[in-house]
Design an enzyme around this catalytic site. Structure first.
Site, PDB file in Angstrom:
ATOM      1  N   TYR A  50      63.374  25.200  71.683  1.00  0.00           N
ATOM      2  CA  TYR A  50      64.154  24.351  70.786  1.00  0.00           C
ATOM      3  C   TYR A  50      63.379  24.022  69.511  1.00  0.00           C
ATOM      4  O   TYR A  50      62.185  23.779  69.556  1.00  0.00           O
ATOM      5  CB  TYR A  50      64.482  23.010  71.462  1.00  0.00           C
ATOM      6  N   ARG A 107      64.440  21.210  67.309  1.00  0.00           N
ATOM      7  CA  ARG A 107      65.451  20.168  67.082  1.00  0.00           C
ATOM      8  C   ARG A 107      64.838  18.823  66.712  1.00  0.00           C
ATOM      9  O   ARG A 107      65.557  17.905  66.371  1.00  0.00           O
ATOM     10  CB  ARG A 107      66.324  20.025  68.332  1.00  0.00           C
ATOM     11  N   ASP A 110      78.496  23.028  82.284  1.00  0.00           N
ATOM     12  CA  ASP A 110      79.496  22.626  81.293  1.00  0.00           C
ATOM     13  C   ASP A 110      80.859  23.207  81.668  1.00  0.00           C
ATOM     14  O   ASP A 110      81.883  22.541  81.532  1.00  0.00           O
ATOM     15  CB  ASP A 110      79.095  23.106  79.892  1.00  0.00           C
TER      16      ASP A 110
END
Length: 322
Positions: A112, A114, A271
């Site tokens: 990541y 972020r 998800d």
């Protein structure tokens, strides 16, 4: 098909979307030379999944005024997700991640970029224009409150406001230990947020870590005692477990997993499960059907490379269910 309707979204999700560069070939990311770009983010995966099933879904976030921010907005709009609550942030960049191409159903490694992203600067101010009265459901995950103190405050605010206006709330802990200062802080914060939700959707290992309980029954009881009406636990290939009072009285249900011949990419399975289970409950179906649909949609998600590419339309779902 973009959602051009002027009415406020009935369902709201919120969090950080990132541009994801997926390796075109297996192996160490340091050696890979070519990647393709996709959209990543648990909250927006659920938004897209519910939008494909015909729900009017809004997604609240911040993106940078950069090319990746435009990519995220365009991708969500193309999926029919209502983008009125996306704030543009000229000071901070859109998050980015790289994903390995794993083989034989293994979990791919992910890197990541972020820290300090636009979405990490989410705050209560970003919720100022939300029409809570038109909201029937809010979906929250445990990723957004891990991004920053202000993002945690926003998560708490949205859940409290949705609760006061009578909307149902689902909460997927979606543990990301690397984003938290400590395991204890993660556990205490997420259990507190879970107590604001009607439907809590942990994976079995997540539930064990958060509650200190071993069995699905004990994990479910932990959250039911704190106010949940339904606890739906993902058991991976073994299926899913429900314990709750949605039917009026307390009941427990086990539904076996959906067999998958070829697991391509495990990311996004949870998800997909959330999309299936939440959509079924929003459709007014009983808990057993919510588990079945959760297993079914989760199984679709792991058969493709991207996080949300396998999520079905309503027509496709109806074919799969019959």
């Amino acid at each position: 098909m973009a959602n051009t309707t002027s009415s406020s979204p009935r369902i709201l999700t919120f969090g950080e979307a990132m541009a994801m560069l997926v390796a075109n070939t297996p192996g160490d990311l340091a050696e890979v030379e070519s990647f393709h770009r996709r959209l990543a983010g648990a909250d927006n995966n659920v938004a897209i999944g519910l939008s494909r099933l015909g729900f009017h879904v809004g997604w609240l976030s911040r993106v940078g005024t950069d090319s990746q921010g435009r990519f995220i907005q365009q991708s969500l709009k193309a999926e029919g997700v209502d983008d009125r609550y996306i704030q543009l942030d000229a000071q901070h960049p859109t998050g980015l991640m790289f994903k390995e191409r794993a083989e034989n159903g293994a979990d791919p490694r992910v890197e990541y970029f972020r820290r300090g992203s636009a979405a990490s600067h989410l705050s209560i101010e970003d919720a100022a224009s939300i029409d809570f009265q038109s909201l029937t459901h809010l979906h929250a995950t445990g990723i957004t409150p891990a991004l920053s103190k202000s993002a945690l405050e926003l998560t708490r605010h949205l859940m409290q406001q949705a609760r006061q206006s009578g909307a149902s709330i689902s909460f997927d802990p979606n543990l990301r230990p690397s984003l938290w200062p400590s395991e204890a802080v993660m556990r205490d914060t997420l259990n507190e947020l879970a107590s604001l939700a009607d439907w809590v959707l942990p994976g079995l290992s997540e539930g064990r870590l958060l509650t200190g309980c071993e069995s699905p029954e004990a994990i479910a009881d932990f959250y039911l005692e704190r106010g949940a009406k339904a606890v739906i636990i993902k058991l991976g290939p073994e299926g899913s477990f429900y314990r709750g009072t949605l039917g009026g009285s307390l009941e427990s249900i086990n539904v076996p997993g959906q067999p998958v011949a070829n697991v391509v990419d495990t990311v996004g399975a949870g998800d997909g499960f959330a999309v299936g289970a939440i959509s079924a409950l929003l459709d007014g179906l009983p808990a057993r059907d919510a588990l079945k649909r959760g297993n079914l949609v989760g199984a679709q998600a792991v058969q493709v490379v991207g996080d949300m590419e396998g999520l079905p339309t309503r027509d496709k779902l109806e074919q799969l269910e019959h």
